[in-house]
Design a protein around this motif. Structure first.
Motif, PDB file in Angstrom:
ATOM      1  N   TYR A 168       0.832  -1.218   0.000  1.00  0.00           N
ATOM      2  CA  TYR A 168       0.000   0.000   0.000  1.00  0.00           C
ATOM      3  C   TYR A 168       0.861   1.260   0.000  1.00  0.00           C
ATOM      4  O   TYR A 168       0.557   2.230  -0.708  1.00  0.00           O
ATOM      5  CB  TYR A 168      -0.948  -0.005   1.195  1.00  0.00           C
ATOM      6  CG  TYR A 168      -2.190  -0.828   0.962  1.00  0.00           C
ATOM      7  CD1 TYR A 168      -3.147  -0.445   0.011  1.00  0.00           C
ATOM      8  CD2 TYR A 168      -2.410  -2.004   1.675  1.00  0.00           C
ATOM      9  CE1 TYR A 168      -4.280  -1.203  -0.207  1.00  0.00           C
ATOM     10  CE2 TYR A 168      -3.547  -2.771   1.456  1.00  0.00           C
ATOM     11  CZ  TYR A 168      -4.477  -2.370   0.515  1.00  0.00           C
ATOM     12  OH  TYR A 168      -5.599  -3.130   0.288  1.00  0.00           O
ATOM     13  N   ASN A 172       0.755   3.828  -3.016  1.00  0.00           N
ATOM     14  CA  ASN A 172       0.316   5.194  -2.747  1.00  0.00           C
ATOM     15  C   ASN A 172       1.319   6.224  -3.258  1.00  0.00           C
ATOM     16  O   ASN A 172       0.958   7.355  -3.590  1.00  0.00           O
ATOM     17  CB  ASN A 172       0.104   5.378  -1.251  1.00  0.00           C
ATOM     18  CG  ASN A 172      -0.714   6.604  -0.923  1.00  0.00           C
ATOM     19  OD1 ASN A 172      -1.818   6.782  -1.435  1.00  0.00           O
ATOM     20  ND2 ASN A 172      -0.190   7.461  -0.050  1.00  0.00           N
ATOM     21  N   VAL A 207      -6.964  -1.269   7.746  1.00  0.00           N
ATOM     22  CA  VAL A 207      -7.482  -0.084   7.057  1.00  0.00           C
ATOM     23  C   VAL A 207      -7.280   1.154   7.931  1.00  0.00           C
ATOM     24  O   VAL A 207      -6.886   2.225   7.440  1.00  0.00           O
ATOM     25  CB  VAL A 207      -8.970  -0.266   6.706  1.00  0.00           C
ATOM     26  CG1 VAL A 207      -9.543   1.028   6.127  1.00  0.00           C
ATOM     27  CG2 VAL A 207      -9.155  -1.406   5.704  1.00  0.00           C
ATOM     28  N   ARG A 208      -7.530   1.023   9.220  1.00  0.00           N
ATOM     29  CA  ARG A 208      -7.365   2.169  10.127  1.00  0.00           C
ATOM     30  C   ARG A 208      -5.895   2.593  10.219  1.00  0.00           C
ATOM     31  O   ARG A 208      -5.581   3.802  10.265  1.00  0.00           O
ATOM     32  CB  ARG A 208      -7.897   1.815  11.510  1.00  0.00           C
ATOM     33  CG  ARG A 208      -9.411   1.609  11.532  1.00  0.00           C
ATOM     34  CD  ARG A 208      -9.945   1.384  12.946  1.00  0.00           C
ATOM     35  NE  ARG A 208     -11.378   1.120  12.893  1.00  0.00           N
ATOM     36  CZ  ARG A 208     -11.920  -0.091  12.837  1.00  0.00           C
ATOM     37  NH1 ARG A 208     -11.132  -1.166  12.855  1.00  0.00           N
ATOM     38  NH2 ARG A 208     -13.226  -0.241  12.760  1.00  0.00           N
ATOM     39  N   LEU A 211      -5.142   4.486   7.130  1.00  0.00           N
ATOM     40  CA  LEU A 211      -5.768   5.807   7.186  1.00  0.00           C
ATOM     41  C   LEU A 211      -4.920   6.769   8.012  1.00  0.00           C
ATOM     42  O   LEU A 211      -4.825   7.966   7.699  1.00  0.00           O
ATOM     43  CB  LEU A 211      -7.173   5.680   7.772  1.00  0.00           C
ATOM     44  CG  LEU A 211      -8.097   6.897   7.699  1.00  0.00           C
ATOM     45  CD1 LEU A 211      -8.307   7.338   6.253  1.00  0.00           C
ATOM     46  CD2 LEU A 211      -9.433   6.585   8.353  1.00  0.00           C
ATOM     47  N   LYS A 214      -2.443   8.473   5.954  1.00  0.00           N
ATOM     48  CA  LYS A 214      -3.050   9.190   4.810  1.00  0.00           C
ATOM     49  C   LYS A 214      -3.263   8.324   3.576  1.00  0.00           C
ATOM     50  O   LYS A 214      -3.250   8.821   2.446  1.00  0.00           O
ATOM     51  CB  LYS A 214      -2.200  10.419   4.429  1.00  0.00           C
ATOM     52  CG  LYS A 214      -1.877  11.333   5.587  1.00  0.00           C
ATOM     53  CD  LYS A 214      -3.122  11.878   6.262  1.00  0.00           C
ATOM     54  CE  LYS A 214      -2.750  12.842   7.392  1.00  0.00           C
ATOM     55  NZ  LYS A 214      -3.942  13.297   8.159  1.00  0.00           N
ATOM     56  N   GLU A 216      -6.144   6.442   2.016  1.00  0.00           N
ATOM     57  CA  GLU A 216      -7.591   6.331   2.168  1.00  0.00           C
ATOM     58  C   GLU A 216      -8.159   5.378   1.122  1.00  0.00           C
ATOM     59  O   GLU A 216      -8.066   5.641  -0.083  1.00  0.00           O
ATOM     60  CB  GLU A 216      -8.251   7.708   2.049  1.00  0.00           C
ATOM     61  CG  GLU A 216      -7.793   8.690   3.120  1.00  0.00           C
ATOM     62  CD  GLU A 216      -8.531  10.019   3.047  1.00  0.00           C
ATOM     63  OE1 GLU A 216      -9.627  10.054   2.428  1.00  0.00           O
ATOM     64  OE2 GLU A 216      -8.023  11.012   3.590  1.00  0.00           O
ATOM     65  N   LYS A 218     -11.422   3.019  -0.523  1.00  0.00           N
ATOM     66  CA  LYS A 218     -12.848   3.202  -0.796  1.00  0.00           C
ATOM     67  C   LYS A 218     -13.649   1.915  -0.652  1.00  0.00           C
ATOM     68  O   LYS A 218     -14.844   1.959  -0.355  1.00  0.00           O
ATOM     69  CB  LYS A 218     -13.033   3.748  -2.223  1.00  0.00           C
ATOM     70  CG  LYS A 218     -12.374   5.087  -2.478  1.00  0.00           C
ATOM     71  CD  LYS A 218     -12.520   5.485  -3.945  1.00  0.00           C
ATOM     72  CE  LYS A 218     -11.813   6.805  -4.228  1.00  0.00           C
ATOM     73  NZ  LYS A 218     -11.886   7.159  -5.680  1.00  0.00           N
ATOM     74  N   LEU A 252     -15.300   3.919   9.777  1.00  0.00           N
ATOM     75  CA  LEU A 252     -14.755   3.807   8.423  1.00  0.00           C
ATOM     76  C   LEU A 252     -15.848   4.034   7.384  1.00  0.00           C
ATOM     77  O   LEU A 252     -16.934   3.461   7.472  1.00  0.00           O
ATOM     78  CB  LEU A 252     -14.128   2.431   8.206  1.00  0.00           C
ATOM     79  CG  LEU A 252     -12.932   2.087   9.090  1.00  0.00           C
ATOM     80  CD1 LEU A 252     -12.503   0.641   8.866  1.00  0.00           C
ATOM     81  CD2 LEU A 252     -11.762   3.036   8.819  1.00  0.00           C
ATOM     82  N   ASP A 253     -15.568   4.890   6.404  1.00  0.00           N
ATOM     83  CA  ASP A 253     -16.517   5.170   5.324  1.00  0.00           C
ATOM     84  C   ASP A 253     -16.088   4.371   4.096  1.00  0.00           C
ATOM     85  O   ASP A 253     -15.318   4.844   3.259  1.00  0.00           O
ATOM     86  CB  ASP A 253     -16.546   6.668   5.019  1.00  0.00           C
ATOM     87  CG  ASP A 253     -17.551   7.010   3.931  1.00  0.00           C
ATOM     88  OD1 ASP A 253     -18.481   6.209   3.706  1.00  0.00           O
ATOM     89  OD2 ASP A 253     -17.406   8.087   3.304  1.00  0.00           O
ATOM     90  N   LEU A 254     -16.586   3.146   4.014  1.00  0.00           N
ATOM     91  CA  LEU A 254     -16.170   2.244   2.950  1.00  0.00           C
ATOM     92  C   LEU A 254     -17.383   1.604   2.285  1.00  0.00           C
ATOM     93  O   LEU A 254     -18.395   1.346   2.941  1.00  0.00           O
ATOM     94  CB  LEU A 254     -15.287   1.121   3.521  1.00  0.00           C
ATOM     95  CG  LEU A 254     -13.953   1.522   4.141  1.00  0.00           C
ATOM     96  CD1 LEU A 254     -13.416   0.379   4.991  1.00  0.00           C
ATOM     97  CD2 LEU A 254     -12.953   1.899   3.051  1.00  0.00           C
TER      98      LEU A 254
END
Length: 400
Positions: A168, A172, A207-208, A211, A214, A216, A218, A252-254
């Motif tokens: 990741y 990124n 995932v956290r 995050l 930075k 992020e 989806k 989490l907004d996923l």
């Protein structure tokens, strides 16, 4: 009620039969279970890849989870929008990666650092940015058959948590990779909820941590694997399944992606075969049928149980092996199963054959694959004609 005898008279045997209305109910039940959050139900095409099956699910709003470029092509041909197609699989050829990028599907699911490097290089050559997710192996025992277990480090699938973090971070910082999702899938025919929830918690925590630096994402792809009833299994209710996963995603907004295959089509299918004759070897009873392991491999491959019934037949039952004509001792559908006496021409129906039935069929022993018939709204239609001998040899060249 499905009239198996009429279908055998019309389409001959062996034969696959699917109930599309039941497939619809399965899809709607799972979609409703995740209705409290943004979600995508993405059908695992490998379970049953008939174009009519995939097209039916596409019309309901399903996406497609594909594990070969051929399945990607099938999904597109069947009407699945490109933005609902995921390309997974532990080994993708360069030309498959290139084609998937050209088709601009939702994302490619990566299973190793080496694969990431190939995707990045190919995307750079094409001057584009590849949307990717990473399959994380949470090292959770799914408590299923070892051949369909995928969530342990001893399995070939996915990467461990630390490797995933490296991928990741690299993605990124890459000009040609766009990390948009994360994925896990611990196995198939899952009947216990705790391993699923535990895996989801581990991946959600990853995932956290991403995050926090930075990165992020989806999409939170929970794979598939929901079990069905073959015998007397206690299965997981869709609502309980969804709630277990959603409970791990607080803060989490996923968009949740779920990839059911067997759950959608397994119990919506039957395999119909005709009795040729019975034989007895020193007290051992065999019912020999015209279907074989090349038509339905699961009993031979996994020693899998399928409920078996003799159509419109009763009488004193006695143990019998139901076997086919293929020249292998592994060619069987059941062993020591209590069944009534049969005669040539009787029909035997094998239940729960909608998933990994025809999809795994072959032409072993130069046997043509069966026809497939769909039922919807009380009406039948043939969705694949029976192969002929000419079909089997069409691509072969004989050296004289």
């Amino acid at each position: 009620m499905i009239d198996f005898r009429a279908l055998a008279d019309t389409y001959d045997t062996p034969l696959y039969i699917y109930d599309f209305d039941r497939i619809t109910r399965q899809y709607e039940a799972l979609k409703k279970a995740f209705s409290g959050r943004k979600s995508l139900i993405s059908y695992a095409v490998k379970a049953n890849s008939n174009l009519s099956v995939v097209s039916h699910l596409a019309r309901l709003g399903s996406g497609a989870d594909c594990v070969s470029i051929g399945e990607v092509r099938r999904a597109l041909m069947a009407g699945v929008p490109k933005y609902r197609i995921i390309f997974s699989g532990v080994g993708k050829r360069d030309d498959e990666i290139e084609e998937a990028l050209e088709k601009d599907i939702l994302l490619l699911n990566l299973e190793s650092e080496a694969e990431m490097e190939r995707v990045e290089a190919i995307a750079a050559e094409k001057g584009i940015k590849a949307r990717i997710s990473v399959r994380v192996n949470p090292n959770i025992d799914p408590k299923t058959h070892p051949y369909i277990s995928t969530g342990l480090h001893e399995n070939k699938f996915g990467v461990d948590i630390e490797t995933a973090k490296r991928i990741y971070i690299r993605a990124n910082n890459s000009a040609h990779l766009d990390p948009v999702g994360i994925h896990f899938h611990i196995g198939s025919q899952l009947t216990e909820l705790d391993p699923i929830k535990e895996a989801s918690m581990i991946v959600a925590d990853l995932v956290r941590s991403l995050l926090a630096i930075k990165i992020e994402l989806k999409f939170f792809d929970v794979g598939g694997g929901l079990g069905i009833v073959y015998d007397e299994e206690t299965t997981i209710e869709p609502y309980d399944y969804a709630q277990a996963i959603l409970s791990t995603l607080h803060g989490l907004d996923l968009t949740v992606i779920c990839e059911p295959g067997r759950f959608m089509v397994g119990n919506a299918g039957w395999f119909l075969t005709r009795v040729l004759y019975e034989k007895v070897n020193e007290g051992k009873r065999f019912i020999i049928v015209d279907g074989a392991m090349n038509d339905l491999l699961r009993p031979s491959l996994y020693n899998a149980y399928h409920k078996i019934e003799v159509v419109d037949k009763s009488g004193d039952e006695s143990p019998a092996d139901v076997v086919g004509p293929v020249c292998e001792s592994g060619d069987f559908f059941a062993k020591n199963r209590p069944l009534p006496p049969t005669e040539p021409g009787d029909l035997i129906v094998v239940h729960s054959a909608g998933a990994y039935g025809f999809a795994m069929a072959s032409n072993y022993n130069t046997r043509p694959r069966p026809a497939e018939v769909a039922f919807e709204g009380g009406k039948e239609r043939c969705i694949r004609v029976r192969e002929s001998f000419e079909d089997l040899i069409r691509l072969e060249k004989m050296c004289l």
